[in-house]
Write an enzyme that holds these catalytic residues in place. Structure first.
Site, PDB file in Angstrom:
ATOM      1  N   ARG A 248      40.577  13.823  55.875  1.00  0.00           N
ATOM      2  CA  ARG A 248      41.145  13.610  54.541  1.00  0.00           C
ATOM      3  C   ARG A 248      42.467  12.846  54.668  1.00  0.00           C
ATOM      4  NH1 ARG A 248      38.811  18.771  54.261  1.00  0.00           N
ATOM      5  NH2 ARG A 248      37.171  18.880  52.680  1.00  0.00           N
ATOM      6  N   LYS A 275      41.689  22.544  53.439  1.00  0.00           N
ATOM      7  CA  LYS A 275      41.120  22.892  52.141  1.00  0.00           C
ATOM      8  C   LYS A 275      40.412  24.239  52.204  1.00  0.00           C
ATOM      9  CE  LYS A 275      38.250  20.846  48.521  1.00  0.00           C
ATOM     10  NZ  LYS A 275      37.466  19.657  48.123  1.00  0.00           N
ATOM     11  N   HIS A 338      40.156   7.601  51.001  1.00  0.00           N
ATOM     12  CA  HIS A 338      39.207   8.711  51.109  1.00  0.00           C
ATOM     13  C   HIS A 338      37.804   8.211  51.452  1.00  0.00           C
ATOM     14  CE1 HIS A 338      37.462  12.638  50.284  1.00  0.00           C
ATOM     15  NE2 HIS A 338      38.671  13.108  50.092  1.00  0.00           N
ATOM     16  N   ARG A 341      35.716   8.639  54.836  1.00  0.00           N
ATOM     17  CA  ARG A 341      34.885   9.816  55.097  1.00  0.00           C
ATOM     18  C   ARG A 341      33.424   9.535  54.750  1.00  0.00           C
ATOM     19  NH1 ARG A 341      37.198  14.585  55.746  1.00  0.00           N
ATOM     20  NH2 ARG A 341      35.957  15.832  54.274  1.00  0.00           N
ATOM     21  N   HIS A 365      33.809  20.350  56.621  1.00  0.00           N
ATOM     22  CA  HIS A 365      33.020  21.052  55.611  1.00  0.00           C
ATOM     23  C   HIS A 365      32.572  22.388  56.180  1.00  0.00           C
ATOM     24  CE1 HIS A 365      31.824  17.041  53.444  1.00  0.00           C
ATOM     25  NE2 HIS A 365      33.069  17.427  53.193  1.00  0.00           N
ATOM     26  N   TYR A 375      30.328  28.940  61.523  1.00  0.00           N
ATOM     27  CA  TYR A 375      30.653  28.637  62.914  1.00  0.00           C
ATOM     28  C   TYR A 375      32.153  28.768  63.121  1.00  0.00           C
ATOM     29  CZ  TYR A 375      26.055  26.617  64.034  1.00  0.00           C
ATOM     30  OH  TYR A 375      24.738  26.426  64.289  1.00  0.00           O
TER      31      TYR A 375
END
Length: 408
Positions: A248, A275, A338, A341, A365, A375
């Site tokens: 980001r 985030k 952005h 990404r 994510h 994970y």
């Protein structure tokens, strides 16, 4: 032999008339009603301190404080005495705590947090957070003592934002409110961050559609434009590293030297910056390490890898990369900071055939295993390291292609 005290009744208290001098009506256990010439009736309690000195407590006027309430307060005071505490001192301490809590409202603490952490963000970002809080949060919980705020009250404030359709803003404001609470916990002004109890209470934010170039030939032209860009060295380095790491833009700008291990080739981002609020590891390809080593000669004495142009106490402005793209001729409808990404996500999956779960890890994510468990941050790190190096090498290959058509 002492005369036993007959407990008072509500009828007796109501019929008690004022006299020329103050007099007392005793209820027992030290509790009595003081009737003064003006007609007021005040509850008081007489007790002896541990030193033997006589002292008194005031419980308030009758009928505002009923007979049953006065007795309950007497019983609380006597319980404190039995535990070895001075009821008067306990009351003074409780009053001090209440006064401190009342003065440490959410608004007061939030403004203090913004002031204490202003070096950690650009001025524009600070103003944006302040305006979020001023417009949507302060009117609902701003005047409340922060230690007394509950999750449902924070949610009520966030719902106003959600109801007008500003879902991403609602999530951003929730994170800011959470930071205020964590600051309050560190300052011992609150017990915990109540926003953690909100979980998935807010509606999810639809995946954003930031303009991005995803065709390999056109990416090659963009990379040649980036490497041909002549601007400030900080901007040039940030531009080169952005497509390589595809994190980001805010994370790139706020990258700190303390987070980097250039020997291992790792960037470890603490959860407070993320985030999803989980620590994040970004394996650094050799090309990124080379760029960062060059940057270390320029900004290595400071905190930020990409400091602001005016002061090294703050990171690079949030508009810097987009402004550089515009100066190269790429409009906001074609490419954004952005968008790096989406560029990586699309090409790595559709062209290079990289594992989607590894790509998602690098995009930071939320990724779950077959059993539905998230994970940990080190999952598949060797495989992700190899993938990141392949991606950087692939970008070098695109940039080197001479038969690509420029696209702007």
């Amino acid at each position: 032999m002492p005369i036993p005290v007959v407990p008072l009744s509500d009828t007796q208290i109501r019929k008690a008339k004022p006299r020329e001098r103050t007099y007392k009506l005793f209820d027992g256990g030290g509790l009595y009603l003081e009737v003064i010439p003006s007609g007021s009736k005040l509850w008081r309690m007489k007790f002896r301190q541990a030193s033997g000195k006589e002292s008194r407590l005031s419980f308030g006027p009758y009928p505002e404080v009923s007979l049953s309430e006065a007795r309950a307060r007497r019983d609380e005071a006597r319980a404190l005495q039995r535990s070895g505490k001075d009821p008067a001192q306990a009351r003074r301490s409780a009053k001090a705590v209440r006064q401190m809590a009342a003065s440490n409202t959410f608004e007061v603490v939030a403004l203090l947090w913004l002031e204490k952490t202003k070096a950690e963000r650009a001025e524009g970002t600070r103003r944006k957070i302040f305006n979020w809080l001023r417009k949507d949060i302060f009117p609902v919980i701003g005047a409340m003592p922060i230690a007394e705020i509950r999750p449902r009250q924070v949610l009520a404030a966030l719902r106003h934002i959600e109801d007008r359709g500003a879902l991403e803003t609602a999530h951003n404001v929730k994170r800011a409110v959470g930071q205020v609470f964590r600051f309050a916990v560190a300052c011992e002004l609150a017990e915990r961050d109540v926003t953690r109890d909100l979980g998935d209470a807010l509606a999810s934010v639809p995946e954003g559609h930031y303009a991005a170039i995803t065709e390999p030939e056109k990416v090659g032209a963009l990379l040649r434009a980036i490497y041909g860009y002549e601007g400030h060295p900080y901007t040039m380095a940030a531009l080169k590293i952005s497509p390589m790491l595809f994190q980001r833009p805010g994370m790139i700008r706020a990258m700190e030297w303390s987070e980097l291990d250039l020997v291992k080739g790792e960037w470890r981002v603490p959860g407070v910056k993320m985030k999803m609020e989980n620590d994040h590891i970004v394996p650094l390809p050799k090309q990124a390490v080379d760029i960062l080593r060059q940057m270390h000669r320029l900004s290595g004495e400071g905190r930020y890898v990409f400091p602001g142009m005016r002061t090294h106490d703050r990171c690079m402005s949030e508009n810097t990369i987009n402004a550089a793209l515009r100066s190269m001729g790429y409009s906001k409808e074609v490419m954004t900071a952005h968008g790096f990404r989406a560029m990586a996500r699309t090409i790595m999956d559709e062209v290079l055939g990289e594992r989607v779960d590894l790509i998602e890890h690098q995009l930071a994510h939320r990724v779950k295993d077959p059993n539905g468990r998230a994970y940990n941050r080190t999952a598949h790190l060797p495989a992700r390291r190899e993938m990141m190096q392949r991606w950087a090498d692939y970008l070098d290959g695109l940039r080197a292609m001479q038969n690509s058509l420029d696209y702007k």
